[in-house]
Design an enzyme around this catalytic site. Structure first.
Site, PDB file in Angstrom:
ATOM      1  N   ASP A  82       0.691  -1.225  -0.058  1.00  0.00           N
ATOM      2  CA  ASP A  82      -0.067   0.077  -0.059  1.00  0.00           C
ATOM      3  C   ASP A  82       0.968   1.360   0.159  1.00  0.00           C
ATOM      4  OD1 ASP A  82      -2.949   1.098   0.136  1.00  0.00           O
ATOM      5  OD2 ASP A  82      -2.017   2.195   1.974  1.00  0.00           O
ATOM      6  N   LYS A 116       1.440   4.460  -2.993  1.00  0.00           N
ATOM      7  CA  LYS A 116       1.589   5.673  -2.769  1.00  0.00           C
ATOM      8  C   LYS A 116       2.584   6.421  -3.365  1.00  0.00           C
ATOM      9  CE  LYS A 116      -1.362   5.277   1.582  1.00  0.00           C
ATOM     10  NZ  LYS A 116      -1.378   5.581   3.051  1.00  0.00           N
TER      11      LYS A 116
END
Length: 364
Positions: A222, A226
């Site tokens: 995750d 980003k």
């Protein structure tokens, strides 16, 4: 004579996809702000809400989210029909907000933009997915159409806007480093050797800080998504496969069912204790850091940082991003604050909506 604000009246049709935690928080924020925004000349008109299997369409509801909970107003979900409904046929301004975490929804963005719909999303899968799709989305932003995604990186923190402002004013990004996971920030801040790491992880899970399966946080993927979004915003053709990711999940626990993984969390304690001891021996702290250097090398890892480093002084679920640029070289620019939770994420989406609304052509 009409008040001056009526001469600048702007009407924006809005459709929301994904009425989960973030989507529901956003609807509540929009509803609360509706009267205040109308006084300033902006009328928000909720045209519908789409979930994974059903959608609600109503272009005449006088109050945002007033009837979304009435079962008889829902029908089977069809994103093409939903987008066409929000777009309407009157040539007015229209916007879709995708609060899902669905890759299939992200595949519609370019088409929606080309059809005359602005798009806002906290969905990271568009920005970190196939590079060709990302390029197609931006290529579709013509004729005044806008695609905004501030909340994909650090929820409501103005990270993307800060980077965009730096680049738009002629600065050059040399490197970016960040603590981009509120969950992992909380775990690192609490992991001081007084409790086993597994106990902290169970506490974070009980508090709702982690994903239902904490391996989604611990894997680092995750955070890598980003970092890819930040890199692409800076003009780097980075893909997820280019990021070197250190997973905190031991190989023996990767493929287990969720319940068995939770039962075996104690197996995380020894490796995490060893890394903490190494950090203390070096006089530093242990932090989960994403980095992109000036050569385009990208990594996500647990890092030992000196006690004087800005990342050593984060609190709770703080996210922090450090931009090293041509202008901010000796003293890098920091953006820091809470980077997790539905309220702050919804606020980031709301801010994007207001930026788009400010650029709309007023109607007398």
């Amino acid at each position: 004579m009409r008040p001056a604000f009526q001469a600048r009246r702007r009407v924006l049709a809005v459709g929301l996809i994904g009425p989960g935690r973030v989507g529901s928080a956003l609807l509540a924020q929009l509803r609360t702000a509706q009267s205040r925004l109308a006084l300033g000349g902006l009328e928000l008109k909720l045209c519908g809400v789409a979930a994974s299997k059903r959608m609600w369409l109503d272009s005449d509801d006088p109050e945002l989210n007033n009837r979304c909970d009435r079962a008889q107003t829902w029908r089977p979900s069809d994103l093409d029909e939903f987008a066409a409904h929000v777009r309407g046929s009157d040539g007015g301004h229209a916007l879709l907000i995708d609060c899902s975490a669905n890759d299939a929804v992200a595949s519609h963005y370019a088409g929606w933009l080309a059809a005359g719909l602005h798009v806002i999303t906290p969905n990271k899968l568009a920005g970190s997915g196939p590079l060709a799709r990302w390029q197609a989305i931006h290529a579709a932003c013509h004729g005044g159409m806008r695609f905004r995604y501030e909340a994909t990186v650090c929820a409501g923190l103005p990270v993307m806007q800060t980077l965009r402002d730096l680049l738009d004013t002629g600065d050059e990004l040399l490197a970016v480093d960040g603590m981009l996971s509120g969950t992992l920030a909380w775990l690192c801040n609490r992991h001081d050797g007084q409790q086993p790491f597994s106990a902290l992880l169970r506490e974070a899970h009980a508090l709702g800080y982690t994903e239902p399966d904490p391996r989604e946080d611990l894997s680092g993927l995750d955070v890598a998504r980003k970092l890819v979004i930040l890199a692409r915003e800076a003009g780097r053709a980075l893909s997820l496969a280019d990021v070197e990711v250190q997973s905190l999940v031991p190989p023996a626990l990767v493929g287990l069912p969720d319940t068995e993984f939770m039962q075996r969390l104690d197996e995380l304690d020894a490796p995490m204790a060893a890394q903490l001891s190494a950090a203390h021996a070096a006089g530093g702290v242990l932090r989960h850091v994403a980095s992109l250097d000036r050569h385009g090398r990208a990594s996500v890892r647990l890092a030992v940082l000196p006690a004087t480093h800005p990342f050593a002084h984060t609190r709770l679920t703080d996210n922090v991003v450090q931009f090293t640029t041509r202008r901010y070289c000796d003293n890098p620019l920091l953006v820091q604050g809470p980077g997790a939770g539905p309220e702050v994420t919804a606020a980031g989406v709301f801010a994007d909506l207001l930026r788009i609304a400010e650029a709309l052509e007023p109607r007398a």
